[in-house]
Design a protein around this motif. Sequence first.
Motif, PDB file in Angstrom:
ATOM      1  N   THR A   2       0.839  -1.202   0.000  1.00  0.00           N
ATOM      2  CA  THR A   2       0.000   0.000   0.000  1.00  0.00           C
ATOM      3  C   THR A   2       0.871   1.248   0.000  1.00  0.00           C
ATOM      4  O   THR A   2       1.803   1.360   0.775  1.00  0.00           O
ATOM      5  CB  THR A   2      -0.864   0.041   1.281  1.00  0.00           C
ATOM      6  OG1 THR A   2      -1.358  -1.258   1.527  1.00  0.00           O
ATOM      7  CG2 THR A   2      -2.003   1.012   1.131  1.00  0.00           C
ATOM      8  N   SER A   3       0.540   2.185  -0.869  1.00  0.00           N
ATOM      9  CA  SER A   3       1.260   3.449  -0.867  1.00  0.00           C
ATOM     10  C   SER A   3       0.664   4.373   0.176  1.00  0.00           C
ATOM     11  O   SER A   3      -0.545   4.425   0.364  1.00  0.00           O
ATOM     12  CB  SER A   3       1.172   4.117  -2.238  1.00  0.00           C
ATOM     13  OG  SER A   3       1.808   3.304  -3.196  1.00  0.00           O
ATOM     14  N   PHE A  17     -13.029  14.591   1.680  1.00  0.00           N
ATOM     15  CA  PHE A  17     -13.436  13.985   0.417  1.00  0.00           C
ATOM     16  C   PHE A  17     -12.250  13.283  -0.261  1.00  0.00           C
ATOM     17  O   PHE A  17     -12.341  12.130  -0.676  1.00  0.00           O
ATOM     18  CB  PHE A  17     -14.012  15.084  -0.492  1.00  0.00           C
ATOM     19  CG  PHE A  17     -14.310  14.632  -1.890  1.00  0.00           C
ATOM     20  CD1 PHE A  17     -15.291  13.690  -2.139  1.00  0.00           C
ATOM     21  CD2 PHE A  17     -13.602  15.165  -2.962  1.00  0.00           C
ATOM     22  CE1 PHE A  17     -15.564  13.282  -3.432  1.00  0.00           C
ATOM     23  CE2 PHE A  17     -13.873  14.760  -4.260  1.00  0.00           C
ATOM     24  CZ  PHE A  17     -14.857  13.813  -4.500  1.00  0.00           C
ATOM     25  N   ILE A  18     -11.133  13.960  -0.321  1.00  0.00           N
ATOM     26  CA  ILE A  18      -9.939  13.367  -0.950  1.00  0.00           C
ATOM     27  C   ILE A  18      -9.501  12.129  -0.183  1.00  0.00           C
ATOM     28  O   ILE A  18      -9.205  11.084  -0.762  1.00  0.00           O
ATOM     29  CB  ILE A  18      -8.769  14.395  -0.986  1.00  0.00           C
ATOM     30  CG1 ILE A  18      -9.103  15.567  -1.913  1.00  0.00           C
ATOM     31  CG2 ILE A  18      -7.484  13.731  -1.443  1.00  0.00           C
ATOM     32  CD1 ILE A  18      -8.077  16.691  -1.882  1.00  0.00           C
ATOM     33  N   LYS A  19      -9.493  12.234   1.143  1.00  0.00           N
ATOM     34  CA  LYS A  19      -9.068  11.122   1.997  1.00  0.00           C
ATOM     35  C   LYS A  19      -9.959   9.898   1.763  1.00  0.00           C
ATOM     36  O   LYS A  19      -9.474   8.789   1.570  1.00  0.00           O
ATOM     37  CB  LYS A  19      -9.153  11.564   3.459  1.00  0.00           C
ATOM     38  CG  LYS A  19      -8.606  10.577   4.468  1.00  0.00           C
ATOM     39  CD  LYS A  19      -8.484  11.257   5.844  1.00  0.00           C
ATOM     40  CE  LYS A  19      -7.787  10.380   6.871  1.00  0.00           C
ATOM     41  NZ  LYS A  19      -8.594   9.258   7.357  1.00  0.00           N
ATOM     42  N   MET A  20     -11.270  10.143   1.726  1.00  0.00           N
ATOM     43  CA  MET A  20     -12.214   9.052   1.535  1.00  0.00           C
ATOM     44  C   MET A  20     -11.994   8.362   0.187  1.00  0.00           C
ATOM     45  O   MET A  20     -11.962   7.136   0.104  1.00  0.00           O
ATOM     46  CB  MET A  20     -13.622   9.645   1.594  1.00  0.00           C
ATOM     47  CG  MET A  20     -14.729   8.679   1.809  1.00  0.00           C
ATOM     48  SD  MET A  20     -16.299   9.582   1.788  1.00  0.00           S
ATOM     49  CE  MET A  20     -16.469   9.943   0.031  1.00  0.00           C
ATOM     50  N   LYS A  26      -7.639   2.098  -1.761  1.00  0.00           N
ATOM     51  CA  LYS A  26      -6.722   1.285  -0.957  1.00  0.00           C
ATOM     52  C   LYS A  26      -5.380   1.964  -0.649  1.00  0.00           C
ATOM     53  O   LYS A  26      -4.387   1.307  -0.390  1.00  0.00           O
ATOM     54  CB  LYS A  26      -6.449  -0.084  -1.615  1.00  0.00           C
ATOM     55  CG  LYS A  26      -7.719  -0.858  -1.969  1.00  0.00           C
ATOM     56  CD  LYS A  26      -8.286  -1.587  -0.757  1.00  0.00           C
ATOM     57  CE  LYS A  26      -9.523  -2.396  -1.115  1.00  0.00           C
ATOM     58  NZ  LYS A  26     -10.782  -1.658  -0.903  1.00  0.00           N
ATOM     59  N   TYR A  27      -5.359   3.280  -0.709  1.00  0.00           N
ATOM     60  CA  TYR A  27      -4.155   3.975  -0.263  1.00  0.00           C
ATOM     61  C   TYR A  27      -4.276   4.208   1.238  1.00  0.00           C
ATOM     62  O   TYR A  27      -5.373   4.339   1.777  1.00  0.00           O
ATOM     63  CB  TYR A  27      -4.010   5.337  -0.958  1.00  0.00           C
ATOM     64  CG  TYR A  27      -3.771   5.257  -2.442  1.00  0.00           C
ATOM     65  CD1 TYR A  27      -2.559   4.779  -2.939  1.00  0.00           C
ATOM     66  CD2 TYR A  27      -4.734   5.669  -3.350  1.00  0.00           C
ATOM     67  CE1 TYR A  27      -2.329   4.706  -4.307  1.00  0.00           C
ATOM     68  CE2 TYR A  27      -4.513   5.603  -4.715  1.00  0.00           C
ATOM     69  CZ  TYR A  27      -3.307   5.124  -5.190  1.00  0.00           C
ATOM     70  OH  TYR A  27      -3.085   5.066  -6.538  1.00  0.00           O
ATOM     71  N   GLN A  28      -3.106   4.286   1.877  1.00  0.00           N
ATOM     72  CA  GLN A  28      -3.089   4.671   3.287  1.00  0.00           C
ATOM     73  C   GLN A  28      -2.940   6.192   3.311  1.00  0.00           C
ATOM     74  O   GLN A  28      -2.091   6.747   2.617  1.00  0.00           O
ATOM     75  CB  GLN A  28      -1.898   3.992   3.964  1.00  0.00           C
ATOM     76  CG  GLN A  28      -1.842   4.207   5.458  1.00  0.00           C
ATOM     77  CD  GLN A  28      -0.457   3.921   5.997  1.00  0.00           C
ATOM     78  OE1 GLN A  28       0.292   3.127   5.421  1.00  0.00           O
ATOM     79  NE2 GLN A  28      -0.102   4.585   7.084  1.00  0.00           N
ATOM     80  N   VAL A  29      -3.792   6.880   4.072  1.00  0.00           N
ATOM     81  CA  VAL A  29      -3.817   8.345   3.998  1.00  0.00           C
ATOM     82  C   VAL A  29      -3.591   8.997   5.363  1.00  0.00           C
ATOM     83  O   VAL A  29      -4.161   8.573   6.367  1.00  0.00           O
ATOM     84  CB  VAL A  29      -5.176   8.838   3.438  1.00  0.00           C
ATOM     85  CG1 VAL A  29      -5.186  10.356   3.298  1.00  0.00           C
ATOM     86  CG2 VAL A  29      -5.467   8.184   2.090  1.00  0.00           C
ATOM     87  N   THR A  30      -2.741  10.007   5.380  1.00  0.00           N
ATOM     88  CA  THR A  30      -2.587  10.855   6.560  1.00  0.00           C
ATOM     89  C   THR A  30      -2.983  12.263   6.158  1.00  0.00           C
ATOM     90  O   THR A  30      -2.623  12.723   5.080  1.00  0.00           O
ATOM     91  CB  THR A  30      -1.120  10.855   7.041  1.00  0.00           C
ATOM     92  OG1 THR A  30      -0.737   9.518   7.347  1.00  0.00           O
ATOM     93  CG2 THR A  30      -0.952  11.729   8.286  1.00  0.00           C
TER      94      THR A  30
END
Length: 224
Positions: A2-3, A17-20, A26-30
């Motif tokens: 996962t990136s 919205f972008i995070k969702m 399937k990206y990991q988001v901070t």
Amino acid sequence: MTSHILVVEDEAKLAQFIKMELEFEKYQVTHAVDGFSGLSSAREMKPDLILLDWMLPGISGPEICRRLRETGDKVPIILLTAKDEVSDRVAGLDAGADDYVIKPFSIEELLARVRANLRRDTEEEVDLLQFGDLTLNRSTREIFRGQRLIELTAKEFDLLEYLLSHPRQVLTREQILERVWGYDFMGDSNIIEVYVRYLRLKLEQQQEIRLIQTVRGVGYVLRE
Ligand code: CA
């Protein structure tokens, strides 16, 4: 694998919205809400890519970019730019950003830029690409078929480089257009056929066997 993507954006609704959407892919988001936390997250978490808003409380997007590049950080950075800042986008690229997306953007457009910039990051490690008797040197931009040096235009080179970095893998017309001509390419999609024809003429000048094969209705593949 996962990136991990760092989103630095102070507009809460847009950031959510972008995070969702990224998590759906399937990206990991901070998410960081201002310039300072954005910069420290970038340094501490070492994300695979940063989506960076231009106007941020604290430190601006381009300034964050500049500071990261100063310390040798090569993480792909996509600047999110409002329409009225478009004239400044050159400044953003000067600051070391790899790409920019203009607000308001469609999520498809953003995802395409994310994919393209993540790919660029992983593929740039190899300098010499080879297939059969064909050799492409990314740093000198030279192409050899056997001992014969082949002169290519910039676009022909990009197309061949893309094919050579995915040997025996069928590349769809959409993938080729997006990667070689850019997601926003508005011209004639026959352009691929035209360039494949040019490439074949140059690569098969001495009756060498064909390496670029047409996959009817789909795209092209590099195969003997
Ligand atoms: Ca902002």
